[in-house]
Design an enzyme around this catalytic site. Sequence first.
Site, mmCIF file in Angstrom:
data_model
loop_
_atom_site.group_PDB
_atom_site.id
_atom_site.type_symbol
_atom_site.label_atom_id
_atom_site.label_comp_id
_atom_site.label_asym_id
_atom_site.label_seq_id
_atom_site.Cartn_x
_atom_site.Cartn_y
_atom_site.Cartn_z
ATOM 1 N N TYR A 186 7.898 8.537 8.598
ATOM 2 C CA TYR A 186 7.207 8.488 9.891
ATOM 3 C C TYR A 186 5.731 8.204 9.652
ATOM 4 O O TYR A 186 5.015 9.006 9.048
ATOM 5 C CB TYR A 186 7.397 9.807 10.626
ATOM 6 C CG TYR A 186 7.139 9.748 12.107
ATOM 7 C CD1 TYR A 186 8.156 9.393 12.988
ATOM 8 C CD2 TYR A 186 5.894 10.062 12.637
ATOM 9 C CE1 TYR A 186 7.932 9.349 14.360
ATOM 10 C CE2 TYR A 186 5.662 10.026 14.002
ATOM 11 C CZ TYR A 186 6.684 9.667 14.864
ATOM 12 O OH TYR A 186 6.468 9.627 16.220
ATOM 13 N N TYR A 215 6.208 1.354 17.810
ATOM 14 C CA TYR A 215 6.126 2.816 17.931
ATOM 15 C C TYR A 215 7.144 3.261 18.967
ATOM 16 O O TYR A 215 6.888 3.227 20.160
ATOM 17 C CB TYR A 215 4.712 3.227 18.340
ATOM 18 C CG TYR A 215 4.561 4.708 18.612
ATOM 19 C CD1 TYR A 215 4.642 5.638 17.585
ATOM 20 C CD2 TYR A 215 4.324 5.179 19.902
ATOM 21 C CE1 TYR A 215 4.501 6.993 17.830
ATOM 22 C CE2 TYR A 215 4.171 6.530 20.172
ATOM 23 C CZ TYR A 215 4.267 7.433 19.126
ATOM 24 O OH TYR A 215 4.123 8.780 19.370
#
Length: 406
Positions: A309, A359
Amino acid sequence: MTATTTDPTAAAGGASTGLANRAAVAGIGATEFSKDSGRSELHLACEAVRAAIDDAGLEPSEVDGLVTFTADTNSEIHIARNTGMGQIRHFSRVHYGGGAACGTVAQAAMAVATGAADVVVCYRAFNERSGVRYGLGQADRALSDDADRAAYSWMTPFGLSTPAQWVAMFARRYMHEYGATSEDFGRVSVTMRRHAATNPAAWFHQRPITLAEHQASRWIAEPLHLLDCCQETDGGQALVVVSADRAKDLPHPPAYIAGAAQGSGPDQHMMTSYYRPSISGIPEMGLVGSQLYAQSGLRPDDIAAAILYDHFTPLVLPQLEELGFCGRGEAKDFVRAGNLELDGRLPCNTHGGQLGEAYLHGMNGIAEGVRLIRGASVNQPGEVPHVLVTAGTGVPTSGLILARDR
Protein backbone atom coordinates in the site's frame (compact mmCIF):
# COMPACT_ATOMS: atom_id res chain seq x y z
CA MET A 1 12.17 6.30 21.03
CA THR A 2 13.39 2.80 20.26
CA ALA A 3 11.62 0.64 17.71
CA THR A 4 10.32 -2.66 19.00
CA THR A 5 11.79 -5.64 17.21
CA THR A 6 9.12 -8.04 16.02
CA ASP A 7 9.52 -11.42 14.34
CA PRO A 8 6.88 -11.27 11.59
CA THR A 9 7.12 -15.00 11.01
CA ALA A 10 6.13 -15.85 14.57
CA ALA A 11 2.58 -17.16 14.92
CA ALA A 12 0.19 -14.54 16.26
CA GLY A 13 -2.07 -15.37 19.14
CA GLY A 14 -5.19 -17.10 17.88
CA ALA A 15 -3.81 -17.61 14.37
CA SER A 16 -5.12 -20.67 12.60
CA THR A 17 -4.59 -22.44 9.31
CA GLY A 18 -8.34 -23.12 9.03
CA LEU A 19 -8.93 -20.47 6.36
CA ALA A 20 -5.88 -21.18 4.22
CA ASN A 21 -6.61 -22.20 0.62
CA ARG A 22 -10.32 -22.79 1.18
CA ALA A 23 -11.34 -19.90 -1.07
CA ALA A 24 -9.97 -18.18 -4.14
CA VAL A 25 -10.35 -14.99 -6.12
CA ALA A 26 -11.88 -16.09 -9.41
CA GLY A 27 -12.83 -12.80 -11.04
CA ILE A 28 -11.60 -9.21 -11.22
CA GLY A 29 -13.18 -6.19 -12.88
CA ALA A 30 -12.69 -2.44 -12.95
CA THR A 31 -13.79 0.74 -14.63
CA GLU A 32 -11.32 3.07 -16.29
CA PHE A 33 -9.33 5.22 -13.86
CA SER A 34 -9.91 8.95 -14.35
CA LYS A 35 -10.06 12.34 -12.69
CA ASP A 36 -13.66 13.03 -13.69
CA SER A 37 -15.73 9.94 -14.39
CA GLY A 38 -18.91 11.81 -15.30
CA ARG A 39 -20.91 9.01 -13.66
CA SER A 40 -22.39 8.39 -10.24
CA GLU A 41 -20.51 6.27 -7.72
CA LEU A 42 -23.29 3.69 -7.98
CA HIS A 43 -22.79 3.53 -11.74
CA LEU A 44 -19.05 2.98 -11.25
CA ALA A 45 -19.65 0.27 -8.67
CA CYS A 46 -22.11 -1.61 -10.85
CA GLU A 47 -19.77 -1.45 -13.86
CA ALA A 48 -16.91 -2.91 -11.84
CA VAL A 49 -19.11 -5.59 -10.26
CA ARG A 50 -20.52 -6.74 -13.59
CA ALA A 51 -17.03 -6.82 -15.10
CA ALA A 52 -15.72 -8.98 -12.23
CA ILE A 53 -18.66 -11.40 -12.50
CA ASP A 54 -18.13 -11.68 -16.26
CA ASP A 55 -14.42 -12.30 -15.71
CA ALA A 56 -15.29 -15.15 -13.34
CA GLY A 57 -17.56 -16.74 -15.96
CA LEU A 58 -20.59 -16.43 -13.69
CA GLU A 59 -24.01 -14.78 -13.80
CA PRO A 60 -25.18 -12.01 -11.44
CA SER A 61 -27.97 -14.31 -10.24
CA GLU A 62 -25.32 -16.65 -8.79
CA VAL A 63 -23.95 -13.99 -6.43
CA ASP A 64 -25.25 -14.39 -2.87
CA GLY A 65 -22.75 -12.30 -0.90
CA LEU A 66 -21.42 -8.73 -0.95
CA VAL A 67 -18.64 -7.08 1.04
CA THR A 68 -17.45 -3.48 0.87
CA PHE A 69 -16.07 -0.60 2.95
CA THR A 70 -18.05 1.34 5.54
CA ALA A 71 -16.79 4.37 3.58
CA ASP A 72 -18.49 3.21 0.37
CA THR A 73 -21.64 5.11 -0.59
CA ASN A 74 -23.13 2.24 -2.59
CA SER A 75 -25.44 0.11 -0.50
CA GLU A 76 -25.64 -3.61 -1.09
CA ILE A 77 -29.32 -3.55 -1.99
CA HIS A 78 -28.73 -1.05 -4.79
CA ILE A 79 -25.79 -3.02 -6.14
CA ALA A 80 -27.93 -6.17 -6.14
CA ARG A 81 -30.95 -4.50 -7.78
CA ASN A 82 -28.96 -2.74 -10.47
CA THR A 83 -26.79 -5.68 -11.51
CA GLY A 84 -29.47 -8.37 -11.63
CA MET A 85 -28.63 -10.27 -8.46
CA GLY A 86 -31.24 -12.15 -6.51
CA GLN A 87 -31.24 -13.08 -2.84
CA ILE A 88 -28.16 -12.03 -0.86
CA ARG A 89 -27.33 -14.32 2.06
CA HIS A 90 -24.25 -12.50 3.36
CA PHE A 91 -23.32 -8.83 3.46
CA SER A 92 -20.74 -7.06 5.57
CA ARG A 93 -18.55 -3.96 5.65
CA VAL A 94 -15.06 -3.18 6.88
CA HIS A 95 -14.02 0.07 8.54
CA TYR A 96 -10.86 2.24 8.40
CA GLY A 97 -10.55 3.46 4.83
CA GLY A 98 -7.74 1.87 2.84
CA GLY A 99 -7.04 -0.55 5.68
CA ALA A 100 -10.27 -2.32 4.75
CA ALA A 101 -9.18 -3.49 1.28
CA CYS A 102 -7.76 -6.93 2.05
CA GLY A 103 -10.24 -7.22 4.92
CA THR A 104 -13.08 -7.37 2.40
CA VAL A 105 -11.49 -10.43 0.82
CA ALA A 106 -10.86 -11.94 4.25
CA GLN A 107 -14.55 -11.62 5.12
CA ALA A 108 -15.57 -12.99 1.74
CA ALA A 109 -13.25 -15.97 2.20
CA MET A 110 -14.67 -16.65 5.67
CA ALA A 111 -18.21 -16.50 4.29
CA VAL A 112 -17.37 -18.99 1.55
CA ALA A 113 -15.38 -21.29 3.85
CA THR A 114 -18.21 -21.47 6.40
CA GLY A 115 -21.02 -21.84 3.87
CA ALA A 116 -22.55 -18.45 4.66
CA ALA A 117 -22.38 -17.70 0.93
CA ASP A 118 -21.19 -19.36 -2.26
CA VAL A 119 -20.24 -16.42 -4.51
CA VAL A 120 -19.15 -13.21 -2.81
CA VAL A 121 -18.32 -9.95 -4.58
CA CYS A 122 -16.06 -7.39 -2.91
CA TYR A 123 -16.32 -3.88 -4.34
CA ARG A 124 -15.18 -0.27 -3.87
CA ALA A 125 -16.11 2.70 -6.03
CA PHE A 126 -15.88 6.45 -5.59
CA ASN A 127 -15.41 9.78 -7.32
CA GLU A 128 -12.47 10.66 -5.11
CA ARG A 129 -11.08 13.32 -7.41
CA SER A 130 -14.22 14.95 -8.80
CA GLY A 131 -16.20 14.42 -5.58
CA VAL A 132 -15.13 14.22 -1.94
CA ARG A 133 -11.33 14.37 -1.82
CA TYR A 134 -9.79 12.31 0.99
CA GLY A 135 -6.57 14.31 0.80
CA LEU A 136 -8.32 17.31 2.35
CA GLY A 137 -8.41 15.49 5.67
CA GLN A 138 -10.45 17.18 8.37
CA ALA A 139 -10.32 20.66 6.81
CA ASP A 140 -13.75 22.14 6.09
CA ARG A 141 -15.55 18.99 7.20
CA ALA A 142 -18.69 19.43 9.25
CA LEU A 143 -18.20 19.25 13.00
CA SER A 144 -19.60 16.21 14.76
CA ASP A 145 -19.55 14.67 18.21
CA ASP A 146 -18.40 11.19 17.19
CA ALA A 147 -15.38 9.57 18.82
CA ASP A 148 -13.14 9.80 15.74
CA ARG A 149 -13.67 13.54 15.41
CA ALA A 150 -13.02 13.96 19.12
CA ALA A 151 -9.70 12.12 18.73
CA TYR A 152 -8.70 14.29 15.78
CA SER A 153 -9.40 17.41 17.87
CA TRP A 154 -6.14 16.75 19.71
CA MET A 155 -4.19 17.14 16.43
CA THR A 156 -6.01 19.58 14.17
CA PRO A 157 -5.39 22.72 16.29
CA PHE A 158 -1.66 22.16 15.75
CA GLY A 159 -1.87 22.07 11.96
CA LEU A 160 -2.17 18.29 11.66
CA SER A 161 -5.29 18.17 9.54
CA THR A 162 -4.53 16.19 6.37
CA PRO A 163 -3.21 12.66 5.73
CA ALA A 164 0.01 14.10 4.28
CA GLN A 165 0.59 16.13 7.43
CA TRP A 166 -0.09 13.12 9.64
CA VAL A 167 2.33 10.91 7.72
CA ALA A 168 4.99 13.64 7.66
CA MET A 169 5.35 13.22 11.43
CA PHE A 170 6.12 9.51 11.07
CA ALA A 171 8.41 10.10 8.11
CA ARG A 172 10.53 12.67 9.93
CA ARG A 173 10.99 10.37 12.93
CA TYR A 174 11.87 7.43 10.67
CA MET A 175 14.50 9.56 8.93
CA HIS A 176 15.95 10.61 12.28
CA GLU A 177 16.19 7.06 13.65
CA TYR A 178 17.45 5.23 10.58
CA GLY A 179 19.18 7.79 8.39
CA ALA A 180 16.69 7.53 5.55
CA THR A 181 16.52 10.50 3.19
CA SER A 182 14.02 12.13 0.89
CA GLU A 183 15.86 10.46 -1.98
CA ASP A 184 15.09 7.06 -0.44
CA PHE A 185 11.40 7.90 -0.48
CA GLY A 186 11.83 9.20 -4.02
CA ARG A 187 13.24 5.88 -5.21
CA VAL A 188 9.95 4.24 -4.25
CA SER A 189 8.03 6.82 -6.28
CA VAL A 190 10.35 6.46 -9.29
CA THR A 191 9.92 2.67 -9.27
CA MET A 192 6.12 2.81 -9.04
CA ARG A 193 5.90 5.35 -11.84
CA ARG A 194 8.25 3.27 -13.99
CA HIS A 195 5.87 0.31 -13.63
CA ALA A 196 2.83 2.50 -14.33
CA ALA A 197 4.47 3.84 -17.48
CA THR A 198 4.10 0.46 -19.19
CA ASN A 199 0.60 -0.25 -17.87
CA PRO A 200 -2.09 0.99 -20.31
CA ALA A 201 -4.70 1.01 -17.51
CA ALA A 202 -2.62 3.34 -15.33
CA TRP A 203 -3.37 7.04 -15.14
CA PHE A 204 0.37 7.70 -15.45
CA HIS A 205 0.83 5.40 -18.44
CA GLN A 206 3.87 6.52 -20.47
CA ARG A 207 4.76 9.10 -17.82
CA PRO A 208 7.75 7.85 -15.81
CA ILE A 209 9.66 10.23 -13.54
CA THR A 210 13.28 10.66 -12.52
CA LEU A 211 14.65 11.04 -9.03
CA ALA A 212 15.58 14.62 -9.91
CA GLU A 213 11.96 15.34 -10.86
CA HIS A 214 10.82 13.84 -7.56
CA GLN A 215 13.20 16.08 -5.65
CA ALA A 216 12.08 19.14 -7.59
CA SER A 217 8.37 18.57 -7.01
CA ARG A 218 6.78 20.99 -4.59
CA TRP A 219 6.52 20.42 -0.87
CA ILE A 220 3.21 19.19 0.49
CA ALA A 221 4.22 18.67 4.15
CA GLU A 222 7.93 18.34 4.75
CA PRO A 223 9.54 15.87 4.24
CA LEU A 224 6.84 14.86 1.71
CA HIS A 225 7.07 16.18 -1.82
CA LEU A 226 4.10 16.11 -4.18
CA LEU A 227 5.51 12.96 -5.81
CA ASP A 228 5.58 11.19 -2.43
CA CYS A 229 1.78 11.34 -2.34
CA CYS A 230 -0.64 9.07 -4.15
CA GLN A 231 -2.98 10.48 -6.73
CA GLU A 232 -6.73 11.02 -6.48
CA THR A 233 -8.92 8.81 -8.65
CA ASP A 234 -12.48 8.34 -9.88
CA GLY A 235 -13.25 4.67 -10.52
CA GLY A 236 -14.33 1.30 -9.27
CA GLN A 237 -12.85 -2.15 -8.65
CA ALA A 238 -14.50 -5.46 -7.79
CA LEU A 239 -13.39 -9.02 -7.02
CA VAL A 240 -15.25 -12.34 -6.99
CA VAL A 241 -14.48 -14.90 -4.27
CA VAL A 242 -15.65 -18.53 -4.47
CA SER A 243 -14.60 -21.82 -2.91
CA ALA A 244 -11.25 -23.25 -3.96
CA ASP A 245 -12.96 -26.28 -5.48
CA ARG A 246 -15.39 -24.22 -7.53
CA ALA A 247 -12.64 -21.87 -8.71
CA LYS A 248 -10.88 -24.73 -10.51
CA ASP A 249 -13.81 -25.01 -12.94
CA LEU A 250 -13.94 -21.31 -13.84
CA PRO A 251 -12.20 -19.66 -16.81
CA HIS A 252 -9.06 -18.25 -15.15
CA PRO A 253 -6.39 -19.84 -12.95
CA PRO A 254 -7.51 -19.35 -9.34
CA ALA A 255 -5.67 -17.04 -6.98
CA TYR A 256 -5.97 -19.14 -3.85
CA ILE A 257 -6.24 -17.21 -0.59
CA ALA A 258 -3.41 -18.80 1.39
CA GLY A 259 -3.68 -16.20 4.14
CA ALA A 260 -6.03 -13.36 5.04
CA ALA A 261 -5.70 -11.22 8.15
CA GLN A 262 -6.62 -7.96 9.83
CA GLY A 263 -4.78 -6.13 12.58
CA SER A 264 -4.92 -3.11 14.86
CA GLY A 265 -1.88 -2.19 16.95
CA PRO A 266 -1.73 -1.12 20.61
CA ASP A 267 -2.89 2.45 21.21
CA GLN A 268 -4.03 2.82 17.60
CA HIS A 269 -5.22 6.32 16.67
CA MET A 270 -6.06 5.90 13.00
CA MET A 271 -3.27 7.70 11.10
CA THR A 272 -2.12 9.64 14.15
CA SER A 273 -0.78 7.01 16.56
CA TYR A 274 1.68 9.47 18.09
CA TYR A 275 1.37 8.18 21.66
CA ARG A 276 3.23 4.92 21.27
CA PRO A 277 6.78 4.44 22.61
CA SER A 278 7.93 4.39 18.98
CA ILE A 279 6.39 5.91 15.86
CA SER A 280 8.93 4.60 13.36
CA GLY A 281 7.24 1.24 12.79
CA ILE A 282 3.81 -0.05 11.83
CA PRO A 283 2.97 -2.65 14.52
CA GLU A 284 -0.46 -3.37 13.07
CA MET A 285 1.24 -4.47 9.83
CA GLY A 286 3.59 -6.67 11.83
CA LEU A 287 0.53 -8.30 13.40
CA VAL A 288 -1.02 -8.87 9.98
CA GLY A 289 2.23 -10.32 8.66
CA SER A 290 2.62 -12.78 11.51
CA GLN A 291 -0.92 -14.04 10.95
CA LEU A 292 -0.40 -14.39 7.20
CA TYR A 293 2.77 -16.44 7.63
CA ALA A 294 1.18 -18.60 10.33
CA GLN A 295 -1.92 -19.31 8.25
CA SER A 296 -0.09 -20.03 5.03
CA GLY A 297 2.94 -21.84 6.44
CA LEU A 298 5.09 -19.54 4.30
CA ARG A 299 7.93 -17.21 5.19
CA PRO A 300 9.23 -13.99 3.61
CA ASP A 301 11.67 -15.94 1.44
CA ASP A 302 8.69 -17.72 -0.16
CA ILE A 303 7.11 -14.48 -1.37
CA ALA A 304 7.98 -13.78 -5.02
CA ALA A 305 6.28 -10.37 -5.40
CA ALA A 306 4.46 -7.84 -3.27
CA ILE A 307 1.71 -5.28 -3.64
CA LEU A 308 2.42 -2.79 -0.85
CA TYR A 309 0.00 0.00 0.00
CA ASP A 310 1.74 3.12 -1.27
CA HIS A 311 -0.51 6.05 -0.41
CA PHE A 312 2.65 7.80 0.83
CA THR A 313 6.16 6.64 -0.04
CA PRO A 314 7.65 6.81 3.49
CA LEU A 315 5.29 4.12 4.76
CA VAL A 316 6.45 1.61 2.15
CA LEU A 317 9.80 1.31 3.97
CA PRO A 318 8.56 0.18 7.41
CA GLN A 319 6.17 -2.22 5.70
CA LEU A 320 9.16 -4.06 4.23
CA GLU A 321 10.62 -4.29 7.73
CA GLU A 322 7.42 -5.33 9.52
CA LEU A 323 6.83 -8.08 6.95
CA GLY A 324 10.32 -9.53 7.37
CA PHE A 325 11.87 -8.67 4.01
CA CYS A 326 14.65 -6.79 5.79
CA GLY A 327 15.62 -5.75 9.31
CA ARG A 328 14.67 -2.60 11.20
CA GLY A 329 16.11 0.46 9.52
CA GLU A 330 17.36 -1.57 6.55
CA ALA A 331 14.54 -0.84 4.10
CA LYS A 332 16.33 2.17 2.65
CA ASP A 333 19.23 -0.09 1.65
CA PHE A 334 16.81 -2.75 0.38
CA VAL A 335 15.22 -0.16 -1.91
CA ARG A 336 18.53 1.41 -2.97
CA ALA A 337 19.71 -2.04 -4.09
CA GLY A 338 16.87 -2.22 -6.64
CA ASN A 339 14.97 -5.00 -4.89
CA LEU A 340 11.56 -3.50 -5.78
CA GLU A 341 12.30 -3.52 -9.51
CA LEU A 342 10.88 -6.12 -11.88
CA ASP A 343 14.19 -8.00 -11.86
CA GLY A 344 14.78 -7.46 -8.13
CA ARG A 345 14.33 -9.72 -5.12
CA LEU A 346 10.75 -8.49 -4.52
CA PRO A 347 9.05 -6.94 -7.57
CA CYS A 348 6.66 -4.44 -6.04
CA ASN A 349 3.47 -2.83 -7.35
CA THR A 350 3.94 -4.08 -10.87
CA HIS A 351 0.80 -2.17 -11.91
CA GLY A 352 2.22 1.14 -10.69
CA GLY A 353 0.48 1.17 -7.33
CA GLN A 354 -1.58 4.04 -6.04
CA LEU A 355 1.24 6.38 -6.96
CA GLY A 356 1.06 5.37 -10.61
CA GLU A 357 -2.04 3.37 -11.56
CA ALA A 358 -4.94 4.57 -9.40
CA TYR A 359 -5.98 5.30 -5.84
CA LEU A 360 -8.83 2.88 -5.24
CA HIS A 361 -8.20 2.36 -1.53
CA GLY A 362 -5.98 -0.61 -2.40
CA MET A 363 -8.58 -2.71 -4.23
CA ASN A 364 -6.80 -2.33 -7.57
CA GLY A 365 -3.69 -3.69 -5.87
CA ILE A 366 -5.51 -6.91 -4.98
CA ALA A 367 -6.55 -7.22 -8.61
CA GLU A 368 -2.91 -6.88 -9.66
CA GLY A 369 -1.99 -9.61 -7.18
CA VAL A 370 -4.50 -11.86 -8.93
CA ARG A 371 -3.00 -11.01 -12.32
CA LEU A 372 0.48 -11.88 -11.03
CA ILE A 373 -0.76 -15.30 -9.91
CA ARG A 374 -2.46 -15.79 -13.28
CA GLY A 375 0.72 -14.74 -15.10
CA ALA A 376 -1.24 -11.92 -16.74
CA SER A 377 0.33 -8.72 -15.43
CA VAL A 378 1.55 -6.28 -18.06
CA ASN A 379 4.80 -6.27 -16.07
CA GLN A 380 4.91 -9.98 -15.25
CA PRO A 381 8.25 -10.79 -13.53
CA GLY A 382 8.26 -14.49 -14.45
CA GLU A 383 6.29 -17.06 -12.47
CA VAL A 384 4.85 -15.82 -9.19
CA PRO A 385 3.78 -18.70 -6.93
CA HIS A 386 3.00 -16.42 -3.98
CA VAL A 387 2.26 -12.71 -3.73
CA LEU A 388 1.71 -10.69 -0.55
CA VAL A 389 -0.77 -7.81 -0.67
CA THR A 390 -1.22 -5.13 1.99
CA ALA A 391 -3.94 -2.59 2.70
CA GLY A 392 -3.81 0.87 4.28
CA THR A 393 -0.93 1.73 6.59
CA GLY A 394 -1.03 3.87 9.70
CA VAL A 395 -4.59 2.65 10.28
CA PRO A 396 -6.09 -0.67 11.43
CA THR A 397 -5.14 -2.69 8.40
CA SER A 398 -5.29 -6.02 6.57
CA GLY A 399 -3.32 -8.23 4.21
CA LEU A 400 -3.44 -11.27 1.94
CA ILE A 401 -1.18 -13.94 0.61
CA LEU A 402 -2.40 -15.17 -2.77
CA ALA A 403 -1.08 -18.44 -4.13
CA ARG A 404 -0.95 -20.15 -7.52
CA ASP A 405 -1.32 -23.64 -6.07
CA ARG A 406 -3.18 -25.00 -3.05
